[in-house]
Design an enzyme around this catalytic site. Sequence first.
Site, PDB file in Angstrom:
ATOM      1  N   CYS A  18      33.070   0.372  48.735  1.00  0.00           N
ATOM      2  CA  CYS A  18      32.740   1.399  49.711  1.00  0.00           C
ATOM      3  C   CYS A  18      33.949   1.668  50.596  1.00  0.00           C
ATOM      4  CB  CYS A  18      31.570   0.964  50.593  1.00  0.00           C
ATOM      5  SG  CYS A  18      30.073   0.524  49.688  1.00  0.00           S
TER       6      CYS A  18
ATOM      7  N   ASN B   2      30.570  -4.034  51.260  1.00  0.00           N
ATOM      8  CA  ASN B   2      30.534  -5.212  50.412  1.00  0.00           C
ATOM      9  C   ASN B   2      31.756  -6.107  50.649  1.00  0.00           C
ATOM     10  OD1 ASN B   2      29.168  -6.712  48.462  1.00  0.00           O
ATOM     11  ND2 ASN B   2      30.373  -5.857  46.787  1.00  0.00           N
TER      12      ASN B   2
ATOM     13  N   ARG C  18      30.773   7.235  55.695  1.00  0.00           N
ATOM     14  CA  ARG C  18      31.219   6.346  54.630  1.00  0.00           C
ATOM     15  C   ARG C  18      30.867   6.893  53.262  1.00  0.00           C
ATOM     16  NH1 ARG C  18      27.429   2.030  54.305  1.00  0.00           N
ATOM     17  NH2 ARG C  18      28.831   0.998  52.823  1.00  0.00           N
TER      18      ARG C  18
END
Length: 323
Positions: free
Chosen positions: A2, A79, A16
């Site tokens: 991400c 993550n 995002r």
Amino acid sequence: MCTAANYTTKDHYFGRNLDLEFSYNESVCITPRNYVFELRKVPSLESHYAIIGMATVADGYPLYYDATNERGLSMAGLNFPENCDYKPEASSKTNIASFEFIPWILGRCATVDEAKQALADLNLVNIAFSDKFPPSPLHWIISDRNASITVESVKEGLKVYDNPIGVLTNNPPFDIQRFRLNDFMSLSIEPPENHFFPDLKLDIYSRGMGAMGLPGDLSSASRFVKAAFTKGNSLSGDSESESISQFFHILGSVAQQRGLVKVGDKFEITIYSSCCNTDKGVYYYTTYENSQITGVDMHHADLDGRELVSFPLIKGQKINMQN
């Protein structure tokens, strides 16, 4: 994988890319001020700031991926496998599960400075939401229009970094990501000068050569550098249209296309891209299948209510035919 970023024109924007090989049926979710956040190890949040963001709603609980509160404070979890280390419960600390972290901060804090104070005795504990939703290994970016920080729970403890870049991706840890930017300080938006062999005539044969060497692969470390360069040099007007268009172009510079990142028998893609006007509380998004920008205004909901308001994502491509 991400990427999260900030962008400021007249208003402040936060958003995002969510890059995954599958979807959890996420939706744009508004949590009003009187929805009760049940927390596992500390008292419930019975009254709090209203929140808007992207979430999977499970058993009536919003599991936020990224969100903004009504005061303009924003937060996203990305993550962080291998490096993330959640802790056992500690009696001397405030014990918060990772899935509670975004509502716990955004429900109580109006600024990054207030968030820093809340983090002083925080312990991110290894508690699952349910058997279906085990703890996700994450680190977080927390931002307002004036500052950003990165929060990481690692083996050594809770790390809180000032993040003047206003960008976050995945591994490695943030201090390593930031240090690596030193390797690219010579890159420029200007045409290059010949420092390689001053007595030899070398040609500028293409536009954009000042940024030659800028990473273009899809690894998180390279996306951090690319997003930082793009965001740091981005320009737009102050209108809402120009601002959100530029923000989506920043995210688009590090988007994942199907077929390029194989994960088992699937491919990772940018499932959605988001851009929240944190001053106005309007959450914009696109999806992989729908490049038209869709907006949800938190102030069109009853922010004094007790029930979640969710908007399923519009995923089919919307094409505006001109003839």
